[in-house]
Design a protein around this motif. Sequence first.
Motif, PDB file in Angstrom:
ATOM      1  N   ALA A 205      39.882  19.322  41.810  1.00  0.00           N
ATOM      2  CA  ALA A 205      40.718  19.435  43.063  1.00  0.00           C
ATOM      3  C   ALA A 205      41.937  20.223  42.610  1.00  0.00           C
ATOM      4  N   GLU A 206      42.548  19.958  41.510  1.00  0.00           N
ATOM      5  CA  GLU A 206      43.618  20.834  41.338  1.00  0.00           C
ATOM      6  C   GLU A 206      43.593  22.450  41.221  1.00  0.00           C
ATOM      7  N   LEU A 207      42.242  22.696  40.938  1.00  0.00           N
ATOM      8  CA  LEU A 207      42.124  24.193  40.957  1.00  0.00           C
ATOM      9  C   LEU A 207      41.917  24.656  42.169  1.00  0.00           C
ATOM     10  N   ASP A 208      40.995  23.689  43.087  1.00  0.00           N
ATOM     11  CA  ASP A 208      40.840  23.976  44.688  1.00  0.00           C
ATOM     12  C   ASP A 208      42.110  24.210  45.237  1.00  0.00           C
ATOM     13  N   GLU A 209      42.955  23.332  45.183  1.00  0.00           N
ATOM     14  CA  GLU A 209      44.222  23.269  45.750  1.00  0.00           C
ATOM     15  C   GLU A 209      44.970  24.459  45.376  1.00  0.00           C
ATOM     16  N   ALA A 210      44.935  25.151  43.938  1.00  0.00           N
ATOM     17  CA  ALA A 210      45.639  26.205  43.801  1.00  0.00           C
ATOM     18  C   ALA A 210      44.926  27.437  44.437  1.00  0.00           C
ATOM     19  N   ALA A 211      43.567  27.361  44.594  1.00  0.00           N
ATOM     20  CA  ALA A 211      42.853  28.371  45.249  1.00  0.00           C
ATOM     21  C   ALA A 211      43.350  28.450  46.538  1.00  0.00           C
ATOM     22  N   GLU A 212      43.550  27.513  47.226  1.00  0.00           N
ATOM     23  CA  GLU A 212      43.931  27.536  48.932  1.00  0.00           C
ATOM     24  C   GLU A 212      45.482  28.197  48.796  1.00  0.00           C
ATOM     25  N   VAL A 213      46.242  28.048  47.789  1.00  0.00           N
ATOM     26  CA  VAL A 213      47.402  28.376  48.068  1.00  0.00           C
ATOM     27  C   VAL A 213      47.476  29.869  47.752  1.00  0.00           C
ATOM     28  N   ARG A 214      46.839  30.142  46.713  1.00  0.00           N
ATOM     29  CA  ARG A 214      46.437  31.722  46.524  1.00  0.00           C
ATOM     30  C   ARG A 214      45.796  32.517  47.821  1.00  0.00           C
ATOM     31  N   ARG A 215      44.829  31.815  48.466  1.00  0.00           N
ATOM     32  CA  ARG A 215      44.261  32.532  49.626  1.00  0.00           C
ATOM     33  C   ARG A 215      45.521  32.599  50.797  1.00  0.00           C
ATOM     34  N   VAL A 216      46.315  31.735  50.841  1.00  0.00           N
ATOM     35  CA  VAL A 216      47.334  31.788  51.859  1.00  0.00           C
ATOM     36  C   VAL A 216      48.385  32.964  51.386  1.00  0.00           C
ATOM     37  N   GLU A 217      48.707  32.979  50.222  1.00  0.00           N
ATOM     38  CA  GLU A 217      49.386  33.872  49.801  1.00  0.00           C
ATOM     39  C   GLU A 217      49.103  35.464  50.102  1.00  0.00           C
TER      40      GLU A 217
END
Length: 288
Positions: A205-217
């Motif tokens: 979940a932590e990696l997936d949340e970081a991935a979503e943040v990166r996608r938004v950036e």
Amino acid sequence: MVIALDGFLDAGNASALASGHLLESSSSRIVASFEVDEFYDYRARRPPMTFFEDHYTDYDAPRLVVRLLHDLSNTPFLLLTGPEPDMRWEGFADAVRKVIEHFEVRLSVMLGSVPMAVPHTRPVQLTNHATSKRLLISENVWAGEIRIPSSAQSLLEVRLGEWGHDATGFVAHIPHYLAAFGYPEAASAMLSQVGAVTGLAWDTAELDEAAEVRRVEIATQVADSDEVRAVVEGLEQQYDAFHRGEADSLMADDTELDPEDLPTGEEIGAQFEEFLAGLDDDGRGGQA
């Protein structure tokens, strides 16, 4: 045993992010270590150290170690991490063989990532490889033969197969314009496949949340640059044509955007660099 070495096969910092997540998810203890001086070129990759006022203090010595960890079901597994050896690859492979035989490791799984002409707007793809076809769990998107630069990790897999030890692995395809920055989506995808082939389970979940943040950036950066958006759209066309079977490679000739007009990975990466440079450097949505 999961094997994730820093160096050549770590575009997007994907394998480092994956191994780091495993270390954070479980207590661990070192069960084997390698004499790093035998394998490491200090002048090529100078380890950092601190100089405080008038003297040297701490020194971050490189380490090649095997740790014992446990997954969510408390199933034990080994994790080999550290810098890819710069020299004595055959000696390194033999040393890993001794660890595998000592701990009676049934399967070694290699993690790696390479830059590819793929857009960040499409799912991360993985190339599955193994010492035997019976170990493969997914079909690769392309078939054929290609000559590539070798690595200590890929040579290790070759030698393990010759010695009768099972080994498999996954190489994540990283958008070439993001290869220098942390790409947690790829780390999560690799861990998912490692779980599928080994039966181990982790909470990503932590990696997936970081991935979503990166996608938004990245989406914000793309929206602000016509040049970046044009390149991404061109890569999307090539990617989709390839997966429809209308092209033989990811650099398709029949897309609306001429591949020769595409900037290089370095050129398009520079478009993102200024935006990403201000982010945290932990790799979980920041600069690698």
